[in-house]
Motif scaffolding. Structure first.
Motif, short mmCIF file in Angstrom:
data_model
loop_
_atom_site.label_atom_id
_atom_site.label_comp_id
_atom_site.label_asym_id
_atom_site.label_seq_id
_atom_site.Cartn_x
_atom_site.Cartn_y
_atom_site.Cartn_z
N HIS A 133 45.47 -60.39 -12.45
CA HIS A 133 45.48 -61.34 -13.57
C HIS A 133 44.17 -62.12 -13.49
N PHE A 134 43.59 -62.46 -14.60
CA PHE A 134 42.50 -63.44 -14.56
C PHE A 134 42.80 -64.54 -15.56
N LEU A 135 42.56 -65.77 -15.13
CA LEU A 135 42.90 -66.95 -15.91
C LEU A 135 41.67 -67.84 -15.97
N ASN A 136 41.26 -68.20 -17.21
CA ASN A 136 40.07 -69.02 -17.43
C ASN A 136 40.47 -70.47 -17.51
N LEU A 137 40.02 -71.25 -16.52
CA LEU A 137 40.31 -72.67 -16.45
C LEU A 137 39.05 -73.43 -16.86
N PHE A 138 39.06 -73.98 -18.07
CA PHE A 138 37.87 -74.69 -18.56
C PHE A 138 37.78 -76.06 -17.92
#
Length: 1204
Positions: A133-138
Motif C-alpha cells: 500500500h502507499f499512502l500520501n500524507l501531505f
C-alpha cells in the motif's frame, strides 16, 4: 502505473535456487533490494513529483540494509519524506528526499509517502504492486488536520461504507460484528478532525522572567530551600534599572494576560462546537496562566517590587489582569459546556441517532442552563448554531439515502422519522424558550426577544413539501399503473393505455418522475430552489396531460353511474387523486347530483326506521343471536345512525370540508340532524326503566311447579311444536318456576351496560341475582324440556317403554326430591360459597353445594334418560324393527333368516350389555312377533310347495297352478308378492325318475313307489326346516353360564311353530297331495306290471279259456288293441306333474315284441277259428241255396200273388 516495472524476472532466479514452493523465510532472505530500488524509481516521480536524479539521495549506504529489514520484518514500514530547504532569496525551491522507518513531523516536510506491506514479508516472486500500500500524507500547512480529515472523510470512511453496503449492510449479523459501532467511530474521528480545524486558537501566554531571577530560583531549588529575595544580590534590590526592568516585565504580563481574559468570540458565527471548544480552551488557558503566576519566579519578582515600595505594580496586578473575574466566569460558563452531548448529534449515522442526540442536547441545555449564568443572549445563537449543525447532519443522512430513488415505503418511513425529528426539535424549542423567558426574568437581564431562527427551517419545509409531492405522485402512479382501472392492463382493446392524444399515461408519469430524480431535491439554496422550481414545472407539464385523461375517464364513469353507490364507488377509486386541484375541480358539477342521491339513500333509511324494529329482519336476527328486545332495538337504531353518519361522511370525503355551508348542504345537514334526534335511544331506555320499576320482579319460590295447560288447541299445538312436546288442553305439566322476564332482564342489563347506559343500582342488583341463578335456571328448564320430550318420545314408541322404565323412574325420583328446593338457596349460596372459599370451610361449602349438585345430578339423570331412550329407539328402529320386518319379505333361505335374526340377537346382546331393564319380558314379546311372521312364512311356503308339487307340465295344469298361486298372493298381500315371486322362480321340487325294468322275465319298478313318498316328505321337511331350525332370540345369553343351576330348558328353535297353525288342514294338505300323487303313480305302474302276464300265461290255457266263441275272441282282440296304447307310443316316459317321472324305455320294446307275439298268436288262432266258422257258414249257405233252388218259381210267384 505503467511506469512500475515488473519485479518477478530478476537474474538471481536464473539459477533455479528459488521456486514457488520455497518457504517464507527463504523468500525474505533472498529479496533483492534492487527490486525495491526499481519500484521506487517507477513510483515516486509521478506520485510525489520527483525527478530520478533527485531520488539518488534515497539510495545511500544504508539503503540495502533498510530495505532488507523492511522486507523481512513483520509490521515494518518505510516512509519517503520530501522536504523543502529554506532559502533566503527568491531562488527556485530545492527539495531533498530521504528514506526512513521512523516518522517525524517538521514544518519543512512537503509530503510523506508511507509504504505499507499487505503481508508480513515481501515475496520476490510476486510483483510489489500487489504487496504494498502507499499512502500520501501531505504536510506544509499550519496543521495536518485538513489533510487527515479529507483522508478519513473521502477515503477510508467511504471505502468502508461501500464494502459494508456490498455485503448487505442491513443484515442482522452486522450488529453482532460491530459494524454500526465502527461506523460511529469513523464518524466521531471525522468529527474530531473537523473540530480541530474549527477551534479558535487561544494564544499561549508565556510570562517573561529576568535571567537573574531564574538563576536565583534555580540555585535555591538546587539547595532545597524556598526561593526568596535573599537569594538575590543585595545591590540589585536597590538597582533602579533592574527594578525598572522587572516593572516593565510585569506590565507586559498584564497585557498578555489581558489578551486572554478579554478574549471573546461571536457566537452567531461558526458552529456550536466552536463555541463549546472556545470556552473549554479558554478555561485551560486561564488555568495555565494561574499556574505560571503561582511559580517561584513570579513570586520573587513581586517580592522585589514590594521591597522597592513599587506598590503600583503589585497591588493592582490581579485587578488589572482581570484574571480572577475571567476565571470565575469561565468556570460558571463551562458548567454548561462540559460534557455537552453535541457529538452524539454530529456523529449520528442514522435518523434514530439524530433524534436521540437532540433529546440529549436539549436535556443537557435545559438542565445546565438553570445552573450556569451563561447569558440568554448567547444561548439563543448557540441554539441556532446547534440548528445549523442539526441541519447539516440531517441533510447529510437524507442525501445519502437518495430519497427519490428509494421505494415509496422506505421513503415514507424516512419522512415519518424526519417529521418526528422536526417535531422533537419544535417540542424542545418550546420548552427551551419558556425556560429562557423564565431565566431572563429571574436574572433581571436586559429584555431581548426570545426567538430562535432555526437554520433547518428551509429543509423542514422542503421535506414536508417533498413528502406531499411524492405522495401525490405515488397516488398518480398507482392509479395509472397496470393493476388499477387506468393502467395498461385495465381496459381490453387495441388502445389499452392510449387516450386523447395517444399518450401512454404510465410511461408519461415515469418520464415526469425521471425529471425530478436528476436534481438534488434537498438543495434549499437560492440556486437549488430555482432548479427545483424549474424541474417541478417540467414535471407538472407532463403530468397535466395525464390529468386530462384521468378527468375524461372520471367524468365518463360519473356520468354513467346509476345511483349513489356506484358514484361513491367511483369516488372511492379516484379519491386518492382528488387532492390534485385540477381533478378536484372536474367533479364539482356532480355535487347536486350526489346530494340528491344521498337524499334518496337517507329516505330509504327513513323508510327502514318507520317499519319499526319488531317487524324488521334485524328483530329475527337478534332473537337468533340471543339479543334481548330493548338492547336489540337500541343496536338497530344505532346502526341506522351509523349509516346516516357514513352517508354524511361520504359527502364530506368527496366534496371536502365545509360542504354544509352550501344551500343544499345546509338543508341536507338539517334533515340529517332532525333524523338523528329521532334515532336517539335515550327515550327507549327510560321507558324500559319505568316498566321495570313498575313490575314486581324477583327470584323466589320453589324450583318446580305443576301447571295446567289452558290453551286453545291451535295455540297448544304451536307451543308443543316450539318446545318439542305433545300438549293438549287440560293436561298437567311439569315446569320450572322461573319467570323468563328475569332472564330477559339480566340480558338487557348486560347489553345496556355494554352500550354505555347507566343502569340503576337496584335493577343491576336484580340482574346480578338473575345472573347468579341463570345458569341453574337455564339448566333446569332445558332438563325439564328434555324430560318432557323423552316422555313424548317414549309414548310414541311404546315398544321400548319397558326398556327405559328404570331410567324414567330415576328421573321421577329426582323430580320428587327437587320439589322442596327453593330459589333462595341458590342466591344465598353464591355469597356464602364465596366467603367460605376464602375462609377454607370445606364442610359448609359441601353442604351449600347440594342444591347445585341437585341441578347437575338432575341434568345428568335426564341426560342418561335421553341418551338411553334415543339409543334404544335408534337401535330398535334401525336394527331390530327393520330386520324383523325384513323377515316377512326376505329370501326363503336359511342364511337370509339367520343373518336377520343374528342382527336382531346382536342388538339384544347390546341392550343386555348396556343394562336395560325388563329385557327378558321385552324379548319374549318380540319373539312372539317374530313367531307370527315366521308362521305366516310357513303358511306361504306350504302353499307355494303345494302349488309347485301339484303343478303339471301341460297348459291346463299350469293355468290351474297359476290360479292357485294367484289366490295365495291375494291372501298374502303386497308385502308377500316379492317373496312369492322368489318362490316361483327358485322353489323347485326335484322330480324322482322311476324306471320300469324287466329282468329275468320279471317286470319291476326301480326305485319303488315308497321311495318317492319318503323323498317328497323329506323335501317338504327341508323347506319347513328353513324356519323351524332357526335359533330363537334370547335375552340372557350373557347370563346362561351363571344360571345353569335350576334353569328350565327352553326351546331354542322354532320347531313348535308347526303346532300353532290355526287350521290343521294347512299342514295336512301337502301330505294329502303326496298320497294322491302316490296313488296315481301306483295306478299307472300297475298297468305296466300287468304286462308280466305276457310271460307268465300259456297260450293254450288262454285259447282253451276262449273256446270257440268268436265273440270272446273278438273281445280279446279289442282289449289287446286298446291295451297297446300304454306302450305302443313314441314317448319313452310318463310325467306325473313336476315331482315324478316313470321311464319305461327299457321295457317298452320287449313288451311290444312280446305283445306282438301274443297278438299274432291270438290273431292266427282267431283266423283259424274264423275260417272254420266261415267254412261252416258257407256250407250252410250253399245248402240253403240248393234248397231254394229246388222250389218252383210258380210256387213262389203264387205265393207272392197271394200275398199281394
Amino acid at each position: 502505473m505503467d511506469l512500475i516495472p515488473p519485479t518477478n524476472g530478476h537474474s538471481d532466479l536464473a539459477n533455479g535456487e528459488a521456486s514457488t514452493s520455497s518457504t517464507a523465510p527463504s523468500a525474505a532472505t533472498s529479496f533483492d533490494p534492487e527490486l525495491f530500488r526499481n519500484y521506487l524509481l517507477a513510483l515516486l516521480p509521478p506520485v510525489i513529483g520527483a525527478s530520478p536524479d533527485d531520488l539518488e539521495s534515497l539510495f545511500d549506504d544504508e539503503f540495502d540494509a533498510r530495505v532488507t529489514r523492511f522486507a523481512s520484518e513483520a509490521g515494518a514500514v518505510l516512509y519517503v519524506v520530501k522536504s523543502k530547504e529554506e532559502l533566503e532569496d527568491d531562488s527556485p525551491p530545492i527539495y531533498s528526499y530521504h528514506l526512513t522507518s521512523q516518522l517525524t513531523y517538521h514544518s519543512s516536510n512537503v509530503t510523506t509517502l508511507a509504504l505499507i506491506k499487505r503481508g508480513p514479508i515481501l515475496d520476490p516472486l510476486t510483483p510489489l504492486a500487489t504487496q504494498l500500500h502507499f499512502l500520501n500524507l501531505f504536510a506544509g500547512d499550519e496543521t495536518p488536520y485538513e489533510s487527515l480529515h479529507a483522508l478519513v472523510s473521502h477515503g477510508v470512511k467511504p471505502w468502508f461504507d461501500a464494502f459494508v453496503g456490498s455485503r448487505g449492510g442491513a443484515k442482522e449479523g452486522d450488529t453482532k460484528l460491530g459494524i454500526p459501532m465502527t461506523k460511529k467511530k469513523f464518524a466521531e474521528l471525522e468529527l474530531s478532525l473537523l473540530h480541530l480545524q474549527q477551534n479558535v486558537e487561544i494564544p499561549e501566554t508565556h510570562l517573561i522572567i529576568h535571567n537573574v531571577i531564574q538563576r536565583a530560583v534555580q540555585e535555591a531549588q538546587e539547595n532545597g530551600v524556598r526561593p526568596n529575595i535573599s537569594h538575590l544580590p543585595p545591590h540589585l534590590l536597590s538597582d533602579s534599572s533592574f527594578l525598572n526592568t522587572l516593572h516593565s516585565h510585569v506590565n507586559s504580563w498584564i497585557k498578555s494576560i489581558q489578551a486572554v481574559t478579554k478574549l471573546s468570540r461571536d457566537v452567531s458565527s461558526g458552529t456550536a462546537s466552536q463555541e463549546i471548544n472556545f470556552w473549554l480552551s479558554l478555561e485551560r488557558a486561564l488555568e495555565n496562566i494561574e499556574a505560571q503566576l503561582r511559580t517561584d519566579e513570579v513570586n520573587m519578582v513581586m517580592d522585589c517590587l514590594r521591597n522597592a515600595k513599587r506598590f503600583h505594580a503589585t497591588v493592582s496586578f490581579i485587578a488589572d489582569t482581570g484574571l480572577k473575574d475571567a476565571t470565575d466566569l469561565v468556570h460558571k460558563y463551562n458548567q454548561l459546556m462540559k460534557d455537552f452531548p453535541l457529538n452524539e448529534l454530529l456523529s449520528a449515522t442514522d435518523l434514530d441517532k439524530v433524534q436521540e442526540g437532540l433529546n440529549l442536547i436539549f436535556g443537557h441545555v435545559n438542565r445546565k442552563l438553570k445552573l450556569s449564568p451563561y447569558p440568554i443572549r448567547r444561548a439563543l445563537p448557540l441554539v441556532e448554531a446547534i440548528s445549523r449543525d442539526f441541519n447539516d447532519v440531517l441533510l447529510h443522512i437524507l442525501t445519502s439515502h437518495r430519497l427519490l430513488y428509494t421505494p415509496y415505503d422506505t421513503f415514507e418511513r424516512l419522512m415519518n422519522q424526519t417529521a418526528n425529528i422536526f417535531k422533537t426539535w419544535d417540542d424542545h424549542i418550546k420548552e427551551f424558550t419558556s425556560m429562557a423567558r423564565e431565566l431572563t426574568r429571574k436574572r433581571v437581564e436586559k429584555f431581548i426577544p426570545i426567538k430562535i431562527a432555526p437554520a433547518h427551517a428551509k429543509l423542514q419545509n422542503r421535506t414536508q413539501y417533498l413528502r406531499e409531492w411524492r405522495k401525490q405522485h405515488e397516488q398518480l402512479a398507482v392509479m395509472t399503473g397496470p393493476t388499477r382501472g387506468l393502467g395498461v392492463g385495465a381496459i381490453a382493446g387495441a388502445g389499452v393505455a392510449m387516450d386523447i392524444g395517444g399518450v401512454d399515461m404510465e410511461e408519461e408519469v415515469k418520464e415526469a418522475y425521471e425529471i425530478m430524480k436528476r436534481i438534488d431535491v434537498l438543495e434549499v439554496s437560492v440556486e437549488g430552489s430555482e432548479i427545483w422550481t424549474a424541474a417541478e414545472t417540467a414535471y407538472n407539464e407532463r403530468v397535466s396531460r395525464v390529468e386530462n385523461q384521468i378527468i375524461a375517464r372520471l367524468r365518463d364513469r360519473l356520468g354513467t353511474a346509476r345511483n349513489a353507490n356506484e358514484m361513491f364507488r367511483v369516488f372511492s377509486k379516484f379519491n386518492a387523486l382528488f387532492v390534485r386541484p385540477k381533478i378536484r375541480g372536474a367533479i364539482q358539477e356532480y355535487q347536486t347530483q350526489l346530494i340528491d342521491s344521498v337524499k334518496e339513500d337517507i329516505k330509504h333509511l327513513h323508510d327502514k326506521f318507520k317499519t319499526q324494529y319488531r317487524y324488521s329482519e334485524a328483530f329475527h336476527m337478534s332473537q337468533m343471536r340471543d339479543l334481548p328486545p330493548i338492547a336489540g332495538a337500541i343496536v338497530w337504531a344505532r346502526q341506522i345512525e351509523r349509516q346516516l353518519v357514513a352517508y354524511m361522511k361520504r359527502v364530506e370525503d368527496v366534496l371536502g370540508k365545509g360542504w354544509e355551508l352550501y344551500a343544499e348542504g345546509q338543508k341536507l345537514q338539517a334533515e340529517s340532524q332532525a333524523f338523528r334526534k329521532k334515532l336517539d335511544t335515550r327515550g327507549v331506555f327510560e321507558a324500559w326503566l319505568h316498566d321495570i320499576n313498575r313490575r314486581n320482579m324477583g327470584v323466589d319460590g320453589r324450583l318446580f311447579e305443576i301447571v295446567k295447560v289452558r290453551v286453545a288447541p291451535s295455540s297448544a299445538a304451536a307451543a308443543a311444536a316450539s318446545s318439542g312436546n305433545t300438549v293438549s288442553s287440560g293436561q298437567y305439566q311439569l315446569a320450572v318456576n322461573f319467570d323468563p322476564q328475569i332472564i330477559t332482564l339480566f340480558k338487557e342489563v348486560r347489553n345496556l351496560l355494554w352500550l354505555n347506559f347507566q343502569v340503576p343500582h337496584a335493577i343491576t342488583n336484580m340482574a346480578k341475582d338473575a345472573k347468579r341463578v341463570y345458569p341453574h335456571a337455564v339448566s333446569l328448564m332445558e332438563t325439564v324440556r328434555t324430560y318432557g320430550q323423552m316422555l313424548d318420545l317414549v309414548e310414541k314408541n311404546r315398544a321400548v317403554e319397558w326398556l327405559v322404565a328404570e331410567y324414567r323412574n330415576e328421573a321421577q325420583r329426582m323430580i320428587s326430591r327437587g320439589m322442596n328446593i327453593r330459589w333462595d338457596y341458590f342466591i344465598n349460596q353464591y355469597d356464602t360459597a364465596r366467603y367460605a372459599a376464602g375462609s377454607g370451610s370445606s364442610s359448609s361449602a359441601v353442604a351449600d353445594n347440594r342444591h347445585i349438585q341437585f341441578v347437575r345430578e338432575f341434568a345428568s339423570v335426564v341426560s342418561v334418560l335421553q341418551d338411553k331412550t334415543n339409543s334404544v329407539i335408534d337401535l330398535y328402529k334401525d336394527v331390530i324393527l327393520r330386520n324383523v320386518e325384513e323377515l316377512a319379505t326376505c329370501a326363503y333361505t336359511s342364511g337370509a333368516f339367520s343373518d336377520l335374526l343374528g342382527k336382531v340377537q346382536g342388538a339384544i346382546d347390546k341392550l343386555n350389555l348396556e343394562g336395560y331393564a325388563n329385557l327378558e319380558h321385552w324379548v319374549s314379546e318380540l319373539d312372539k312377533r317374530i313367531e307370527g311372521i315366521l308362521l305366516q312364512r310357513l303358511r306361504q311356503i306350504i302353499d307355494v310347495w303345494c302349488t309347485e308339487f301339484d303343478r303339471s307340465d301341460d297348459g291346463d295344469d299350469g293355468a290351474a297352478a297359476g290360479k292357485r298361486r294367484g289366490v295365495v298372493g291375494a291372501v298374502g298381500g303386497d308385502k308377500r308378492s316379492k317373496d312369492e315371486k322368489f318362490m316361483e322362480h327358485h322353489m323347485t321340487i326335484k322330480p324322482i325318475v322311476h324306471e320300469i325294468r324287466i329282468q329275468n322275465q320279471v317286470i319291476f319298478l326301480d326305485p319303488p313307489i315308497e321311495y318317492a313318498r319318503a323323498t317328497w316328505i323329506q323335501q317338504l321337511h327341508d323347506w319347513l326346516g328353513v324356519v323351524c331350525r332357526l335359533r330363537r332370540i334370547q335375552s340372557s345369553r350373557y347370563e346362561i353360564g351363571l344360571q345353569m343351576q335350576g334353569s328350565v330348558a327352553a326351546e331354542t328353535t322354532y320347531t313348535s311353530l308347526l303346532t300353532k297353525f290355526p287350521d290343521n288342514s294347512i299342514l295336512e294338505r301337502p301330505f294329502a297331495l303326496i298320497e294322491t300323487r302316490i296313488r296315481a303313480l301306483t295306478a299307472y305302474v300297475s298297468k305296466w306290471l300287468q304286462f308280466q302276464s305276457l310271460w307268465d300265461l300259456e297260450s293254450e290255457y288262454v285259447f282253451n279259456r276262449l273256446g270257440d266263441s268268436l265273440a270272446s275272441w273278438q273281445a280279446l282282440l279289442t282289449s289287446i288293441k286298446k291295451a297297446r296304447s300304454t306302450f305302443d307310443t313314441s314317448e319313452t316316459s310318463k310325467n306325473f306333474g313336476v315331482c315324478a317321472i316313470v321311464d319305461y324305455e327299457q321295457v317298452q320294446a320287449r313288451v311290444n315284441a312280446k305283445y306282438d307275439a301274443w297278438q299274432r298268436d291270438v290273431t292266427n288262432r282267431f283266423g283259424q277259428k274264423l275260417g272254420n266258422a266261415m267254412k261252416e257258414m258257407h256250407a250252410q249257405i250253399l245248402k240253403a241255396r240248393h234248397e231254394l233252388e229246388h222250389h218252383s218259381i210258380e210256387g213262389l210267384m203264387g205265393g207272392g200273388a197271394g200275398r199281394r
